[in-house]
Design an enzyme around this catalytic site. Sequence first.
Site, mmCIF file in Angstrom:
data_model
loop_
_atom_site.group_PDB
_atom_site.id
_atom_site.type_symbol
_atom_site.label_atom_id
_atom_site.label_comp_id
_atom_site.label_asym_id
_atom_site.label_seq_id
_atom_site.Cartn_x
_atom_site.Cartn_y
_atom_site.Cartn_z
ATOM 1 N N SER A 55 0.833 -1.208 0.000
ATOM 2 C CA SER A 55 0.000 0.000 0.000
ATOM 3 C C SER A 55 0.864 1.253 0.000
ATOM 4 O O SER A 55 1.970 1.268 0.566
ATOM 5 C CB SER A 55 -0.865 -0.025 1.269
ATOM 6 O OG SER A 55 -1.481 1.208 1.469
ATOM 7 N N TYR A 107 -2.170 -1.169 10.831
ATOM 8 C CA TYR A 107 -2.393 -1.682 9.475
ATOM 9 C C TYR A 107 -1.194 -1.363 8.579
ATOM 10 O O TYR A 107 -0.634 -2.246 7.916
ATOM 11 C CB TYR A 107 -3.676 -1.090 8.864
ATOM 12 C CG TYR A 107 -3.772 -1.362 7.387
ATOM 13 C CD1 TYR A 107 -4.096 -2.633 6.923
ATOM 14 C CD2 TYR A 107 -3.472 -0.371 6.445
ATOM 15 C CE1 TYR A 107 -4.142 -2.904 5.550
ATOM 16 C CE2 TYR A 107 -3.513 -0.629 5.085
ATOM 17 C CZ TYR A 107 -3.853 -1.894 4.642
ATOM 18 O OH TYR A 107 -3.878 -2.163 3.289
ATOM 19 N N LYS A 139 1.909 -3.860 6.607
ATOM 20 C CA LYS A 139 2.370 -3.867 5.205
ATOM 21 C C LYS A 139 3.888 -3.705 5.149
ATOM 22 O O LYS A 139 4.563 -4.370 4.368
ATOM 23 C CB LYS A 139 1.668 -2.763 4.397
ATOM 24 C CG LYS A 139 0.180 -3.002 4.217
ATOM 25 C CD LYS A 139 -0.111 -4.253 3.392
ATOM 26 C CE LYS A 139 -1.562 -4.641 3.362
ATOM 27 N NZ LYS A 139 -1.834 -5.956 2.790
HETATM 28 P P1 NAD Z 1 -11.118 -7.027 0.877
HETATM 29 O O1 NAD Z 1 -11.385 -7.008 2.319
HETATM 30 O O2 NAD Z 1 -12.249 -6.746 -0.054
HETATM 31 O O3 NAD Z 1 -10.468 -8.419 0.435
HETATM 32 C C1 NAD Z 1 -9.656 -9.176 1.295
HETATM 33 C C2 NAD Z 1 -10.223 -10.586 1.310
HETATM 34 O O4 NAD Z 1 -9.409 -11.377 2.162
HETATM 35 C C3 NAD Z 1 -11.645 -10.626 1.878
HETATM 36 O O5 NAD Z 1 -12.485 -11.345 1.002
HETATM 37 C C4 NAD Z 1 -11.482 -11.345 3.216
HETATM 38 O O6 NAD Z 1 -12.614 -12.113 3.527
HETATM 39 C C5 NAD Z 1 -10.247 -12.175 2.954
HETATM 40 N N1 NAD Z 1 -9.507 -12.532 4.155
HETATM 41 C C6 NAD Z 1 -9.155 -11.737 5.195
HETATM 42 N N2 NAD Z 1 -8.508 -12.447 6.134
HETATM 43 C C7 NAD Z 1 -8.434 -13.723 5.672
HETATM 44 C C8 NAD Z 1 -7.909 -14.932 6.200
HETATM 45 N N3 NAD Z 1 -7.343 -14.974 7.399
HETATM 46 N N4 NAD Z 1 -8.011 -16.050 5.465
HETATM 47 C C9 NAD Z 1 -8.606 -16.035 4.254
HETATM 48 N N5 NAD Z 1 -9.131 -14.924 3.711
HETATM 49 C C10 NAD Z 1 -9.051 -13.774 4.417
HETATM 50 O O7 NAD Z 1 -9.913 -6.000 0.600
HETATM 51 P P2 NAD Z 1 -9.298 -5.498 -0.763
HETATM 52 O O8 NAD Z 1 -9.608 -4.051 -0.888
HETATM 53 O O9 NAD Z 1 -9.636 -6.405 -1.864
HETATM 54 O O10 NAD Z 1 -7.761 -5.602 -0.404
HETATM 55 C C11 NAD Z 1 -6.954 -6.666 -0.845
HETATM 56 C C12 NAD Z 1 -5.537 -6.434 -0.375
HETATM 57 O O11 NAD Z 1 -5.069 -5.195 -0.879
HETATM 58 C C13 NAD Z 1 -5.370 -6.375 1.142
HETATM 59 O O12 NAD Z 1 -4.158 -7.003 1.470
HETATM 60 C C14 NAD Z 1 -5.289 -4.886 1.416
HETATM 61 O O13 NAD Z 1 -4.558 -4.601 2.569
HETATM 62 C C15 NAD Z 1 -4.559 -4.412 0.187
HETATM 63 N N6 NAD Z 1 -4.778 -2.996 -0.117
HETATM 64 C C16 NAD Z 1 -6.060 -2.541 -0.276
HETATM 65 C C17 NAD Z 1 -6.280 -1.195 -0.554
HETATM 66 C C18 NAD Z 1 -7.689 -0.649 -0.684
HETATM 67 O O14 NAD Z 1 -7.874 0.552 -0.494
HETATM 68 N N7 NAD Z 1 -8.687 -1.466 -1.004
HETATM 69 C C19 NAD Z 1 -5.202 -0.318 -0.689
HETATM 70 C C20 NAD Z 1 -3.914 -0.833 -0.530
HETATM 71 C C21 NAD Z 1 -3.713 -2.170 -0.260
HETATM 72 C C1 WQD Z 2 -9.640 9.693 0.535
HETATM 73 C C2 WQD Z 2 -9.836 11.182 0.762
HETATM 74 C C3 WQD Z 2 -10.237 11.799 3.068
HETATM 75 C C4 WQD Z 2 -14.120 9.855 3.455
HETATM 76 C C5 WQD Z 2 -7.116 4.669 2.792
HETATM 77 C C6 WQD Z 2 -6.128 3.977 3.680
HETATM 78 C C7 WQD Z 2 -4.922 3.553 2.885
HETATM 79 C C8 WQD Z 2 -5.318 2.730 1.681
HETATM 80 C C9 WQD Z 2 -6.383 3.402 0.881
HETATM 81 C C10 WQD Z 2 -5.161 0.378 2.198
HETATM 82 C C11 WQD Z 2 -9.118 11.687 2.017
HETATM 83 C C12 WQD Z 2 -11.427 12.120 2.195
HETATM 84 C C13 WQD Z 2 -12.921 10.318 2.960
HETATM 85 C C14 WQD Z 2 -15.133 10.815 3.785
HETATM 86 C C15 WQD Z 2 -13.683 12.578 3.045
HETATM 87 N N1 WQD Z 2 -5.843 1.453 2.047
HETATM 88 N N2 WQD Z 2 -12.711 11.658 2.746
HETATM 89 N N3 WQD Z 2 -14.872 12.126 3.557
HETATM 90 O O1 WQD Z 2 -7.386 7.741 3.562
HETATM 91 O O2 WQD Z 2 -6.415 8.046 1.246
HETATM 92 O O3 WQD Z 2 -6.524 5.802 2.229
HETATM 93 O O4 WQD Z 2 -7.480 3.787 1.730
HETATM 94 O O5 WQD Z 2 -4.000 0.179 2.125
HETATM 95 O O6 WQD Z 2 -4.090 2.832 3.738
HETATM 96 O O7 WQD Z 2 -5.756 4.862 4.706
HETATM 97 O O8 WQD Z 2 -8.620 6.895 1.495
HETATM 98 O O9 WQD Z 2 -10.946 6.925 0.726
HETATM 99 O O10 WQD Z 2 -10.479 7.078 3.208
HETATM 100 O O11 WQD Z 2 -9.945 9.008 1.753
HETATM 101 O O12 WQD Z 2 -13.497 13.781 2.869
HETATM 102 O O13 WQD Z 2 -16.211 10.466 4.267
HETATM 103 O O14 WQD Z 2 -11.227 11.423 0.986
HETATM 104 O O15 WQD Z 2 -10.015 12.803 4.010
HETATM 105 O O16 WQD Z 2 -8.646 12.959 1.717
HETATM 106 P P1 WQD Z 2 -7.201 7.238 2.206
HETATM 107 P P2 WQD Z 2 -10.072 7.417 1.825
#
Ligand code: NAD
Ligand code: WQD
Length: 340
Positions: free
Chosen positions: A125, A149, A153
């Site tokens: 991330s 969190y 990562k």
């Molecule tokens: P998500 O929660 O939709 O998908 C994750 C999946 O993993 C879910 O279906 C959950 O049920 C499953 N899971 C969790 N723990 C588990 C376990 N112990 N065993 C088996 N399955 C398990 O999330 P996502 O948005 O698809 O994210 C996927 C990956 O990408 C994650 O590692 C997340 O940290 C990373 N990531 C997401 C974002 C984002 O904003 N969505 C940003 C950066 C990184």
């Molecule tokens: C985006 C922008 C808020 C909600 C998060 C995690 C990051 C990564 C991605 C996993 C920001 C603003 C939001 C609302 C708002 N995930 N906002 N009103 O914070 O960039 O990142 O998701 O790895 O680790 O922290 O994403 O979608 O929460 O916010 O004004 O109700 O929208 O302040 O500027 P963020 P977000």
Amino acid sequence: MKILVTGGAGYIGSHTIVELIKAGYDVVAIDNFDNSYPSVLESLKEITGKEIDFTEMDIRDKSALKTFVKNTPGIDAVIHFAANKAVGESVALPLKYYENNVGGTVNLLEAMQEAGIKQIVFSSSCTVYGEATPPVDENAPILVAQSPYGNTKQICEEILIDQSKATDLTVVALRYFNPVGAHESALIGELPIGIPNNLVPFITQTAIGKREVLTVFGDDYPTKDGTCIRDYIHVVDLALAHVAAIDYLAKQKNEEAFSVFNLGTGEGNSVLEAIQSFEKVSGIKLNYKIGPRRTGDVVQVYASCEKAFKGLGWKTERSLEDCMRSSWKWEQALATKENK
Ligand code: NAD
Ligand code: WQD
């Protein structure tokens, strides 16, 4: 090639399975449905025309995972999505995050080692960069994590580096910026359980009437319109990057055992621009108000994607409007399902 996808029922995992199958890969998926529903498997079948080879499995159950991986013949590589991802929850429940995200990754690496699987793509991330000067490239310093969190990562990347030094494991870590949007079929998308923390699901839930008003967290930041800047990347573009990463490992294009790539669009958009984009594609005037800043928000972050372009031969093709259009179509499809 056969790819094991952990977290395959989740938001990014499900979209990646679609693109893997479209590209001709065999997929084996596991998930414990902690943050997803079995119905996604039906949707995947509808989109791809194929039954998904799926097993309900918790990666914290080391012995079950090892047995499963050993007894599933022909896995060439793993894409590891399974993790918990709610930043706020990780502050309240740090051990849950360390156990699942870090412990689960260790279990998976042990299972892979025992079964002789040598390639992994890992979901990292942009949160590892904290407050950096954009456009942020992969050489930007990794700052002290702002949340458990974020720390998971960073720790997982370090574990993967160590394991790639100690064995013949090759790793691609993908640092996602802000994934948004949904598949154009509106059969799969993000399913935020409870009140969404993220901007785009909050926008679409407000527009559909599930939330009364969207609060914009602060408009007094030193940015073009005072609101925070992010790099919103369409989940289908993100999914395609995973296919490119698998190809990169399979063809041994990597110069080092551990490679890391930013996945973003390279462009920063403000919260107000995101709202305007949504209003334009939906034709809806969004009910929003300006509120106080949210603790822990970085002011602006967007990616330099040169490395992914050169290394993976990948770049985004979808615009912010495409993101908003598909998110809105998905929200409407969810509402139709709920009303049935
Ligand atoms: P998500 O929660 O939709 O998908 C994750 C999946 O993993 C879910 O279906 C959950 O049920 C499953 N899971 C969790 N723990 C588990 C376990 N112990 N065993 C088996 N399955 C398990 O999330 P996502 O948005 O698809 O994210 C996927 C990956 O990408 C994650 O590692 C997340 O940290 C990373 N990531 C997401 C974002 C984002 O904003 N969505 C940003 C950066 C990184
Ligand atoms: C985006 C922008 C808020 C909600 C998060 C995690 C990051 C990564 C991605 C996993 C920001 C603003 C939001 C609302 C708002 N995930 N906002 N009103 O914070 O960039 O990142 O998701 O790895 O680790 O922290 O994403 O979608 O929460 O916010 O004004 O109700 O929208 O302040 O500027 P963020 P977000």
